[in-house]
Design an enzyme around this catalytic site. Structure first.
Site, PDB file in Angstrom:
ATOM      1  N   ASP A 168      14.022   4.375   5.011  1.00 25.20           N
ATOM      2  CA  ASP A 168      13.084   3.281   4.756  1.00 25.20           C
ATOM      3  C   ASP A 168      13.640   1.994   5.353  1.00 25.20           C
ATOM      4  O   ASP A 168      14.281   2.024   6.400  1.00 25.20           O
ATOM      5  CB  ASP A 168      12.853   3.164   3.235  1.00 25.20           C
ATOM      6  CG  ASP A 168      11.466   2.652   2.900  1.00 25.20           C
ATOM      7  OD1 ASP A 168      11.229   1.447   3.101  1.00 25.20           O
ATOM      8  OD2 ASP A 168      10.610   3.443   2.460  1.00 25.20           O
ATOM      9  N   HIS A 240      10.946  -3.079   0.264  1.00 26.19           N
ATOM     10  CA  HIS A 240      10.278  -1.773   0.168  1.00 26.19           C
ATOM     11  C   HIS A 240      11.278  -0.630  -0.034  1.00 26.19           C
ATOM     12  O   HIS A 240      11.104   0.219  -0.919  1.00 26.19           O
ATOM     13  CB  HIS A 240       9.468  -1.561   1.452  1.00 26.19           C
ATOM     14  CG  HIS A 240       8.559  -0.373   1.443  1.00 26.19           C
ATOM     15  ND1 HIS A 240       8.944   0.858   1.923  1.00 26.19           N
ATOM     16  CD2 HIS A 240       7.278  -0.223   1.030  1.00 26.19           C
ATOM     17  CE1 HIS A 240       7.935   1.715   1.802  1.00 26.19           C
ATOM     18  NE2 HIS A 240       6.905   1.079   1.258  1.00 26.19           N
ATOM     19  N   SER A 605       3.551   5.092  -1.118  1.00 23.41           N
ATOM     20  CA  SER A 605       4.978   4.810  -0.958  1.00 23.41           C
ATOM     21  C   SER A 605       5.702   4.883  -2.296  1.00 23.41           C
ATOM     22  O   SER A 605       6.874   5.231  -2.347  1.00 23.41           O
ATOM     23  CB  SER A 605       5.197   3.396  -0.407  1.00 23.41           C
ATOM     24  OG  SER A 605       4.981   3.340   0.965  1.00 23.41           O
TER      25      SER A 605
END
Ligand SMILES: *[C@@H]1O[C@H](CO)[C@@H](O)[C@H](O)[C@H]1NC(C)=O
Ligand SMILES: *[C@@H]1O[C@H](CO)[C@@H](O)[C@H](O)[C@H]1NC(C)=O
Ligand SMILES: *[C@@H]1O[C@H](CO)[C@@H](O)[C@H](O)[C@H]1NC(C)=O
Ligand SMILES: *[C@@H]1O[C@H](CO)[C@@H](O)[C@H](O)[C@H]1NC(C)=O
Ligand SMILES: *[C@@H]1O[C@H](CO)[C@@H](O)[C@H](O)[C@H]1NC(C)=O
Ligand SMILES: *[C@@H]1O[C@H](CO)[C@@H](O)[C@H](O)[C@H]1NC(C)=O
Ligand SMILES: *[C@@H]1O[C@H](CO)[C@@H](O)[C@H](O)[C@H]1NC(C)=O
Ligand SMILES: *[C@@H]1O[C@H](CO)[C@@H](O)[C@H](O)[C@H]1NC(C)=O
Ligand SMILES: *[C@@H]1O[C@H](CO)[C@@H](O)[C@H](O)[C@H]1NC(C)=O
Ligand SMILES: *[C@@H]1O[C@H](CO)[C@@H](O)[C@H](O)[C@H]1NC(C)=O
Ligand SMILES: *[C@@H]1O[C@H](CO)[C@@H](O)[C@H](O)[C@H]1NC(C)=O
Ligand SMILES: *[C@@H]1O[C@H](CO)[C@@H](O)[C@H](O)[C@H]1NC(C)=O
Length: 821
Positions: A168, A240, A605
C-alpha cells in the site's frame, strides 16, 4: 431512479476513496515512454528445481546460496536480453522480478516494446495501467473477543506467529497501533529487512512491524516525485496504508482520540499478527510495476498473507482478466502458499464492476456495521431534526440557542465576487459573507451546484466558519439535487449535515417563519435560533450488514467485453463502511485530516484487511491449512442474513432506499470468523487445478495459457465450473450439466452430513449423494446435476447446504443463467 441526480453519486465528504491516476510524462525521444511489464520464459527462484524443497514450496533461509546463484543468473539474463534487443539509451530497466515470476519492468517507447514482443524467450509484454488505492469497533461487531480471540489465548495472542504483508502507501511507524509488545512465538519462516529513509528512522521496524521496504522505480519513471510528500522510504505520507494495516493487525485497545474527543478503542482483527510493509504507491503516482515488484518481494520474504487494497486502474485490453501480469503474480503467490486478499473495488452499484477477477485470490466486498453516528439539531420551536455529524455540540451542549442565518441572507451587498452558488449559498468563500451577520451564529449552507459537481468542499466551509467565527454550520439538502450522501467526519467545529430534502425543508420553513424581511426580501430581523447537539456518540442499533453502495458488484468477467466468467465474485463481504483506523498526520491527499492520528474511512480498501486479519486467525488456529482451505472456510461458514434476521439488503443507486441483495453483491455472505476456524468441511484446489480451470475456459487457445503461465494444458476440466470452489457459477447453462465437487473433513471427528438444495429459479438441482459419513481428513466427491426447466434472462441464485451431525453447516452458493432447456 428518478432521484438519481448527480447529487446521489457525489460524495460531499470527499475523502472516501483515494484514486491515484496514471500520469504519463514525455521524455527524451519523440515517442512517449511508458512502463512495460515483461514476463519471460524460465523458472523464477521460488519454482526453480535447485531451490525446491521437498516438504513445501516455501522458500527457506537455508537455501540462501542456491537462491543467490539463481538470482544472479536471472539478473544477468534480464540485462543481457535488454541490451541485445533494445537500442542503447532507449530504455531504463526499473525492476527485475525474480522470485515468483521471471521478468522485469522497463521504461521505454512503444516501438522498443514492440521489439521485445517479438523476442524469443518473451512471453508477455503489458503496458502499466497504473494502480489505485481503492474503531475499530469491528472486532466486537464480528464477535471476535469472546470467540476466536478467547480461544487463541486472548487479544495478547490472537494472530501470533502470522505475518501479514500489506502492499500500500507505507506505514506510520510512530503510531500506537503498531507499537511493539512482546510476542510469544518466533518467526522462523520469515526473513524481511528494514529500509530506512525520510520519516522512517532506524528502529522503525520494532518487532510488530517486522519488515519495511519501498518500491519506487516505477513511480520515479512516471512522475517527478515531490520530495515533501513522496518520501523515498516506507513512511506513509497519506494514511491509507496505515489505516488498512491497523484494520488487519493493529494492536488491541488503542484509544481513538480526534480533536480531543475519545471515540473508543481500536483493535485490528489479528492484534498480535506481525506486519510486513511494502510501499508501492505514492501520493503523486502509483504503478503496477512497483506493486508487482512488492508482491514478488513479499513472497520471497515469507509472508503468510498479502492484503491488497490497491489494484490496477482498469482491466487489460488484450489479455484475459485472469492472465494479466497482476493476476499472474497473484497466481504464483498462491502457488508459493500465500493467501491473497483483494479489495473488490469501489465502482458499485453498477454490475460487473469488480476488479478482483481470479479464483486464486479472495475479493472482498464492503458493508456497514450497526454503528451509527447521528447528530441532531434542536430548533427554538422545540422541533428536533436528525442528521449526520461527528462534531461536538454548539456552545451550551445543545441547550443554548444561537441565531440561525441562511448564508444567502448574509451575503455582502457591496462585495466583489462571482455570482455563483459556491460564493452565495455554499459558504466556500469567507469574503462573500458579511462578518457581522455570521459571527457567533449557526449558518445554513445549501448543497448546490458546486457540491454536485464535486468542486465545493466541506473543508472550505470549515475554513469559512473558522475565519468568520461561526458558532456552527448546517449543510442542507437542495430539492433541485435530491437527497445527498453524507458520511460522518470529525470536524473541529460544531456542525451537522442534513442529507434529506424533507428535513432540510422543515428547517427552512421554521427559519422563514421567524425571519422578518422587507418588501425586497432583505432580512430586517433574524428571529430563528437553534442548538446543534452532540454528534460524536455512537448508537449501535442500525440494520446491518447492508452492502455499501460503492462496493463493486459481480458478475465476474473474463475480458473487457465483460463476458461473464464461471467464478463467483466478489467472494465474501466484510465491514468497509465508516471504519476507524490508524492515520498519518501528514495526510498528504486529504487536507481535512491533517494532524489526525485516526480516520473514519469507507471503501472496499477497508473491507479487504478485515479478511486478511481473519485469515491470520484461521491460519494460527490451523497452521497446516493451504490458502484455498482458508478461503473455503471463510466462504462456506458466512451468512446471508442481517441482524434483524432478514435476507441481507444492499444500497443501490437511489439514496435512502435498500433492495434485497444477491451473491453478486455479497459473495458467499458476511464473514463469520468464529465459525470459519471450524468449518467442518473444506473444498480446496491447488495450482494444477487453477491451470486446468484456465485451460477449460471457452474460446481459449491452449497456447495462450502456455504463453502466459508456461503450462501446456495437458489436463483440463470438462468445463470451468468444475474448479473445486466453495460456490458454483454457470454463466450460460444449456440443458443440463453435472458439476463435480470434492469436500474434505477438517474436523476431529467422523461426521454424517445431510445435503439440502435450494434450486435457482429456472432449474432443478440434484445432489448426489444426498448424505454421507466422512472421517477426519477423509474426502467425499459430490455430483451436482443442474437441469434447466425454464430459460431466464439473467442469473438466478440458489444454494446447497450440507448440515453435519456435529452441527457444522457448509453453504455452497449456486449462480446460474438457465439459457435453454
Ligand atoms: C549498447 O552498448 C553496449 C556497450 O555500452 C554494447 O556492448 C552493445 O552492443 C550496445 N547495444 C546495441 C544494441 O547497440
Ligand atoms: C525464540 O527465540 C529465542 C532466541 O533465539 C529463544 O530463546 C526462544 O526460546 C524462542 N521461542 C520460541 C517460542 O521458540
Ligand atoms: C509538493 O507538495 C507540497 C505539499 O503538499 C506542496 O505544497 C507543493 O506545492 C508541491 N510541489 C509541487 C511541485 O507540486
Ligand atoms: C451534553 O448533553 C447530553 C445530552 O444532550 C448529555 O448526555 C451530556 O452528558 C452533556 N454533556 C455535558 C458535558 O454536559
Ligand atoms: C462594505 O460595507 C461594509 C458595511 O456594510 C463596510 O464595512 C465595508 O467597508 C464595505 N466594503 C466596501 C468594499 O465598500
Ligand atoms: C461547478 O460548480 C461551481 C459552482 O457553481 C462552478 O463555479 C464551476 O464552474 C462548476 N465546475 C464544473 C466543472 O462544472
Ligand atoms: C437551497 O436552494 C434551493 C434552490 O435554490 C432552494 O429551493 C432551497 O430552498 C434552498 N434551501 C435552503 C435551506 O436554503
Ligand atoms: C427596494 O428596492 C427598490 C428598487 O431597488 C428601492 O427603491 C427600495 O428603496 C427598496 N426598499 C427597501 C426597503 O430597501
Ligand atoms: C505437459 O506438461 C507435463 C508436466 O508439466 C509433462 O509431463 C508433459 O509431457 C507435457 N506435455 C506436452 C505435450 O508437452
Ligand atoms: C481437535 O484435536 C486437536 C488435537 O488433538 C485439539 O487441539 C483440538 O482442540 C480438537 N478440536 C476440537 C474441536 O475438539
Ligand atoms: C437432468 O438431465 C439429465 C441429462 O439430460 C437427465 O439424465 C436427468 O434425468 C435430468 N434430471 C431431472 C431431475 O430432470
Ligand atoms: C424466483 O421466482 C420467484 C417467483 O417468480 C420470485 O419471487 C423470486 O424472487 C425468484 N428468486 C430468485 C432468486 O430469482
Amino acid at each position: 431512479m428518478a432521484k438519481m441526480s448527480a447529487a446521489c453519486i457525489v460524495l460531499p465528504s470527499l475523502f472516501i476513496f483515494i484514486f491515484i491516476f496514471f500520469v504519463s510524462t514525455t521524455c527524451c525521444s519523440q515517442e512517449e515512454r511508458s512502463i512495460y511489464l515483461v514476463l519471460l520464459r524460465g523458472d523464477p527462484i521460488a519454482f526453480h528445481e535447485d531451490s525446491q524443497n521437498e516438504d513445501s514450496s516455501r522458500i527457506h533461509v537455508s537455501r540462501k546460496a542456491l537462491i543467490k546463484a539463481h538470482e544472479k543468473h536471472l539478473l544477468a539474463y534480464h540485462d543481457m536480453l535488454l541490451q541485445t534487443t533494445l537500442e542503447n539509451g532507449s530504455y531504463n530497466k526499473l525492476h527485475s522480478f525474480k522470485y515468483i515470476i521471471n521478468g522485469f519492468s522497463v521504461h521505454t517507447t512503444p516501438s522498443q516494446a514492440k521489439k521485445l514482443r517479438g523476442t524469443p524467450g518473451v512471453k508477455l509484454v503489458e503496458k502499466d495501467r497504473g494502480v489505485k488505492m481503492m474503531t475499530t469497533y469491528t472486532p466486537e461487531f464480528l464477535h471476535l473477543p469472546k470467540g476466536i480471540w478467547a480461544q487463541e489465548g486472548g487479544e495478547e495472542n490472537a494472530g501470533d506467529g502470522i505475518v501479514i504483508g500489506v502492499i500500500d502507501s507505507g506505514i506510520n511507524p510512530h503510531h500506537p497501533s503498531f507499537a511493539y509488545q512482546s510476542f510469544k512465538s518466533n518467526l522462523s519462516h520469515f526473513s524481511g529487512a528494514c529500509e530506512t529513509g525520510p520519516n522512517f528512522p532506524p528502529g522503525s521496524c520494532n518487532g510488530k512491524i517486522v519488515s519495511a521496504k519501498y518500491f519506487s522505480a516505477g513511480a520515479e519513471a512516471m512522475a517527478t516525485l515531490n520530495a515533501s510528500v513522496d518520501f523515498l522510504s516506507p513512511f506513509d505520507a497519506d494514511g491509507h496504508g496505515s489505516h488498512v494495516a491497523s484494520i488487519a493487525a493493529g494492536n488491541a485497545g488503542v484509544p481513538v482520540v480526534v480533536n480531543g474527543f475519545f471515540y473508543g478503542r481500536a483493535s485490528g482483527m489479528a492484534p498480535r499478527a506481525r506486519i510486513a510493509v511494502y510501499k508501492a504507491i505514492y501520493p503523486s503516482v502509483g504503478t503496477l510495476a512497483d506493486v508487482v515488484a512488492a508482491i514478488d518481494q513479499a513472497v520471497l520474504d515469507g509472508v503468510d498473507i498479502i492484503s491488497l487494497s490497491v489494484g490496477p486502474n482498469e482491466p487489460t485490453e488484450d489479455t484475459l482478466t485472469f492472465l494479466n501480469m497482476f493476476d499472474i503474480s497473484l497466481l504464483f503467490a498462491r502457488k508459493a502458499g500465500v493467501f491473497v486478499v483483494q479489495a473488490a473495488g469501489n465502482k458499485g452499484p453498477t454490475s460487473s464492476t469488480v476488479v478482483s477477477f481470479s479464483p486464486w485470490s479472495v475479493g472482498v466486498a464492503a458493508c456497514n456495521t450497526n454503528r451509527r453516528y447521528r447528530a441532531s439539531i434542536l430548533l427554538l420551536n422545540g422541533q428536533i431534526v436528525d442528521g449526520v455529524g461527528l462534531s461536538g455540540p454548539s456552545f451550551g451542549n445543545g441547550t443554548v440557542f444561537h441565531k440561525l442565518v441562511l448564508a444567502k441572507d448574509a451575503v455582502k451587498t457591496n462585495g466583489t465576487f462571482p455570482n455563483t452558488p459556491e460564493y452565495i449559498e455554499e459558504c466556500q468563500h469567507p469574503e462573500a459573507l458579511d462578518p457581522t451577520k455570521v459571527f457567533g451564529s449557526v449558518i445554513i449552507c445549501n448543497f448546490s451546484e458546486g457540491f454536485s459537481n464535486g468542486t465545493s468542499t466541506l473543508d472550505a466551509i470549515i475554513a469559512t466558519a473558522k475565519a468568520l467565527r461561526f458558532e456552527g454550520f448546517i449543510l442542507t439538502a437542495n430539492p433541485n439535487y435530491g437527497d445527498y450522501i453524507a458520511e460522518p467526519i470529525p470536524f473541529a467545529i460544531s456542525s451537522i449535515l442534513i442529507p434529506s430534502v424533507a428535513d432540510s425543508k422543515a428547517i427552512l420553513k421554521y427559519y422563514e417563519e421567524w425571519t422578518k424581511r422587507d418588501e425586497n426580501g432583505t432580512v430586517k430581523e433574524f428571529g430563528a435560533a437553534a442548538a446543534i447537539g452532540e454528534g460524536r456518540v455512537a448508537s449501535f442499533k442500525g440494520r446491518s450488514p447492508v452492502v455499501s453502495r460503492f462496493s463493486s458488484r459481480g458478475p465476474d468477467f473474463i475480458d473487457t467485453k465483460r463476458s461473464p466468467a464461471d467464478v463467483l465474485k466478489p467472494d465474501i463481504l466484510a465491514p468497509g463502511h465508516q471504519i476507524w483506523g490508524a492515520w498519518s498526520p501528514n495526510s498528504a491527499l486529504q487536507p481535512m485530516l491533517t494532524g489526525h492520528s485516526f480516520a473514519l474511512l469507507s471503501g472496499t480498501s477497508m473491507a479487504a484487511p478485515h479478511v486478511a486479519g481473519i485469515a491470520a486467525l484461521i491460519k494460527q488456529h490451523n497452521p497446516s491449512w493451504t490458502p484455498s482451505m482458508i478461503a473455503s472456510a471463510i466462504s462456506t461458514t458466512s451468512t446471508k442474513y442481517d441482524n434483524l434476521g432478514d435476507p441481507m439488503m444492499a444500497e443501490g443507486f437511489e439514496v435512502n432506499t435498500l433492495h434485497p441483495s444477491t451473491p453478486f453483491e455479497y459473495g458467499a455472505g458476511i464473514v463469520n470468523p468464529n465459525r470459519a476456524i471450524r468449518p467442518g468441511l473444506v473444498l480446496s484446489s491447488d495450482y494444477e487445478d487453477f491451470i486446468s480451470f484456465l485451460c477449460s475456459l471457452p474460446n481459449i487457445d491452449a497456447s495462450t495459457i502456455t504463453t502466459a503461465i508456461g503450462e501446456n494444458c495437458s489436463s483440463s476440466f470438462d468445463y470451468p465450473s468444475n474448479l473445486n470452489l466453495p460456490s458454483v457459477t454457470i454463466s450460460a447453462l444449456k440443458g443440463s450439466i453435472c458439476v463435480k465437487r470434492s469436500v474434505m473433513n477438517v474436523g476431529n471427528n467422523t461426521e454424517t452430513y445431510l445435503g439440502s438444495v435450494l434450486s435457482p429459479n429456472g432449474t432443478t438441482v440434484n445432489l448426489n449423494p444426498t448424505w454421507f459419513t466422512i472421517s477426519p481428513l477423509g474426502t467425499q466427491d459430490l455430483e451436482i446435476q443442474i437441469n434447466v426447466t425454464q430459460p431466464m434472462e439473467d442469473f438466478s441464485f440458489g444454494e446447497i447446504v450440507l448440515t453435519g451431525s456435529l452441527d457444522h453447516i457448509v453453504r455452497i452458493t449456486l449462480s446460474v443463467v438457465p439459457v435453454s432447456a
